[in-house]
Write an enzyme that holds these catalytic residues in place. Structure first.
Site, PDB file in Angstrom:
ATOM      1  N   HIS A  69     -58.136  61.291  56.074  1.00 39.33           N
ATOM      2  CA  HIS A  69     -59.299  60.430  56.304  1.00 39.33           C
ATOM      3  C   HIS A  69     -59.991  60.106  54.984  1.00 39.33           C
ATOM      4  O   HIS A  69     -61.206  60.200  54.840  1.00 39.33           O
ATOM      5  CB  HIS A  69     -60.265  61.070  57.314  1.00 39.33           C
ATOM      6  CG  HIS A  69     -59.644  61.173  58.675  1.00 39.33           C
ATOM      7  ND1 HIS A  69     -59.644  60.134  59.570  1.00 39.33           N
ATOM      8  CD2 HIS A  69     -58.931  62.165  59.262  1.00 39.33           C
ATOM      9  CE1 HIS A  69     -58.984  60.489  60.656  1.00 39.33           C
ATOM     10  NE2 HIS A  69     -58.533  61.715  60.505  1.00 39.33           N
ATOM     11  N   TYR A 339     -59.544  71.840  57.022  1.00 42.31           N
ATOM     12  CA  TYR A 339     -60.651  71.025  56.503  1.00 42.31           C
ATOM     13  C   TYR A 339     -61.320  71.766  55.346  1.00 42.31           C
ATOM     14  O   TYR A 339     -61.775  71.158  54.376  1.00 42.31           O
ATOM     15  CB  TYR A 339     -61.712  70.772  57.582  1.00 42.31           C
ATOM     16  CG  TYR A 339     -61.348  69.799  58.694  1.00 42.31           C
ATOM     17  CD1 TYR A 339     -60.033  69.555  59.067  1.00 42.31           C
ATOM     18  CD2 TYR A 339     -62.345  69.118  59.382  1.00 42.31           C
ATOM     19  CE1 TYR A 339     -59.727  68.676  60.093  1.00 42.31           C
ATOM     20  CE2 TYR A 339     -62.047  68.238  60.413  1.00 42.31           C
ATOM     21  CZ  TYR A 339     -60.742  68.027  60.769  1.00 42.31           C
ATOM     22  OH  TYR A 339     -60.452  67.165  61.797  1.00 42.31           O
TER      23      TYR A 339
END
Lengths: 363, 193
Positions: A69, A339
């Site tokens: 992303h 993450y």
């Protein structure tokens, strides 16, 4: 002067050696156990570091950017709860009223300067800021189901779907082999490929995908999945990006839409029944499951990554307020872990300018 | 007031020592396991945060207790150099016990994370959110944790050496149960600094 160390003179030489060996075993054992827990003794196990390494291998390293992303733009706004979900979750998010939110729209994949394309996965990440300082962070995408069930499959899929350096396109044989080996992916892919693709970021739904557990005041658990459903009417997209448009046309469209009027999504909760699987993001629950409209997400202002705190925020989906808990979905812990590695790596790197800035639009 | 030199650390000092020994070792193993575990990461982090704050609170209590209580003397078998090393390593252990949780707390603050203890209970940030500050503190947290593990190993190794090879009953000073003095203290024994 005293010697540095004194040895008990009554110890015989074999006794001394035995005792030294015992000390060595205890210390060596502690170090070995530590190294084993750290994963240093089994370097081929899949870890959060190897998952992010795979992203870097497939997409390259763009310093300062998210490893997945990577291309995105940030926003500010608020969530207006209508109180409908307050019976399901004791979290302050669901009390009637308004709380500020911060968030980010993005494309899936690790390429921060990639050209906008209709089929690229669009994502919406939101941080809900509760009045008592608690937070709810969620990262959603515009796919109705996730293509894989766990992080092992995810890592394999990354490699199988990666563009071949020779052709610049994924190798169909590798994709076929992966799909053949994973029936869950084979079931999910048609749902993903047949999804209606909207004209922009503002008129598409975003799905939470993983199941979570809502906890009521009495501690009563309810399995829940959520979706952000746009109030903006759906407009279909052409199959490919119009050649006349800018490479950031989808982001520019979003920025223009928010400048014209706040863009809104309804937070729709789907309630699972006993027996509904909560550990598999490749499937949805049956259509007849009760749905609750919990309130409205309002995106009021778009901000460039260079100025928004959301750039340096990890939208870890396990950052939850009291009243929302993780389910048994193995992807949640894996997402949190990976993450974190992406965040740690990019925060220590020099920040390059993002592709999308609010100043750029309208050109 | 009791003016005789102690043979053992004060009872609260011994309790704190062993309680924290267990907590800190657990913490080091949780820390090193969580950063390489995809499946267990979430619950290990959920334990790591409140356990770290508990260690910070106990370490501060322990530091105050350390300043207020009288210490048993070093055994006569310890050379002056060894005593200096023992005193410095004790200072290092205290510094790390306090610094590591503080760095963890500061690191989460700089990383814009909520500092969740349990349920709705969370701590305020102690530093402003800043990417490079996060990255530096994150790296320092790892390096200092390895240093703490190494210092603990050296400490355990030294105590084992004294117990098994010097055989000066050094462990009696920290034993949880009362241990009576075996023989009169060596005349050159001074309270530990």
């Amino acid at each position: 002067m005293k010697p540095f160390l004194t040895i008990d003179p009554t110890l015989t030489r074999p006794a001394l050696l035995l005792r030294l060996a015992v000390i060595g075993l205890i210390l060596g054992g502690a170090v070995t156990l530590f190294a084993w827990r750290a994963g240093w003794l089994n370097p081929h196990t899949l870890t959060q570091k190897t998952v992010i390494d795979t992203f870097e291998k497939v997409d390259g390293v763009f310093p300062g950017f998210r490893r997945n992303h990577a291309k995105g733009v940030c926003f500010r706004g608020y969530f207006e709860s209508n109180g409908n979900a307050a019976a399901l979750s004791r979290s302050g998010v669901f009390l009637p009223g308004r709380i500020p939110v911060l968030g980010r729209f993005s494309f899936g994949g690790g390429l921060p300067y990639v050209a906008d394309a209709p089929a690229t996965v669009r994502a919406l990440a939101v941080q809900f800021q509760l009045p008592n300082g608690e937070e709810w962070r969620t990262a959603m995408i515009n796919l109705p189901v996730f293509p894989v069930q766990n992080v092992q499959q995810f890592a394999e899929q990354l490699v199988a779907f990666a563009p071949d350096p020779a052709t610049g396109k994924p190798d169909p044989a590798k994709i076929q082999a992966f799909v053949a080996a994973h029936p869950a992916t084979a079931r999910a892919l048609p749902l993903i490929q047949q999804r209606p693709i909207s004209s922009g970021f503002a008129d598409t739904p975003y799905y939470g995908l993983n199941a979570f557990t809502f906890l009521g005041k009495d501690g009563k658990p309810t399995p829940v999945r959520w979706t952000m459903v746009p109030e903006q009417p759906f407009q279909p997209s052409p199959a490919t990006a119009p050649a006349t448009l800018d490479k950031n046309y989808l982001f520019d469209g979003l920025i223009a839409a928010v400048r014209a009027a706040p863009q809104k999504w309804r937070l729709i909760l789907t309630l699972g029944q006993p027996g509904d699987p909560t550990n598999d993001a490749t499937i949805t629950w049956p259509d007849d499951r009760p749905k609750i409209d919990a309130g409205t997400l309002v995106v009021e202002q778009i901000e460039s990554e260079a100025v928004s705190p959301a750039r340096d925020m990890n939208f870890d989906p396990t950052i939850l307020p009291d009243g929302i808990a993780v389910s048994d979905d193995p992807l949640l812990s894996a997402r949190s872990a990976t993450y974190s590695v992406s965040f740690t790596r990019r925060e220590g790197e020099r920040k390059e300018p993002s592709a999308v800035t609010t100043a750029e639009t309208g050109k | 007031m009791d003016t005789k030199p102690r043979t053992q650390f004060a009872i609260q000092s011994r309790l704190l020592h062993w309680l924290m020994a267990v907590m800190i070792l657990a913490m080091l193993f949780i820390g090193v396991a969580m950063v390489s575990s995809l499946a267990d990461y979430r619950w290990l982090v959920a334990i790591h945060r409140p356990l770290g704050i508990a260690i910070l609170i106990l370490a501060i209590i322990r530091l105050i207790n350390r300043k207020l209580t009288k210490l048993p003397p070093f055994p006569p078998t310890m050379s002056p150099l060894e005593r200096r090393i023992a005193s410095s390593s004790e200072k290092l252990l205290y510094a790390l016990m306090i610094a590591l949780p503080l760095i963890g707390w500061g690191m989460l603050s700089a990383g814009h994370y909520p500092i969740v203890m349990f349920g709705a209970v969370h701590l305020p940030p102690i530093l402003p959110a800043h990417p490079m500050l996060f990255a530096i503190l994150r790296a320092a947290h790892t390096v200092l944790a390895y240093l703490l593990f190494a210092t603990i190993l050296a400490h355990v190794g030294a105590v084992l050496f004294h117990t098994l090879i010097v055989r000066d009953r050094i462990l009696d000073r920290m034993a949880l149960w009362p241990v009576r003095r075996q023989k009169a203290a060596d005349p050159d024994t001074k309270p530990a600094e």
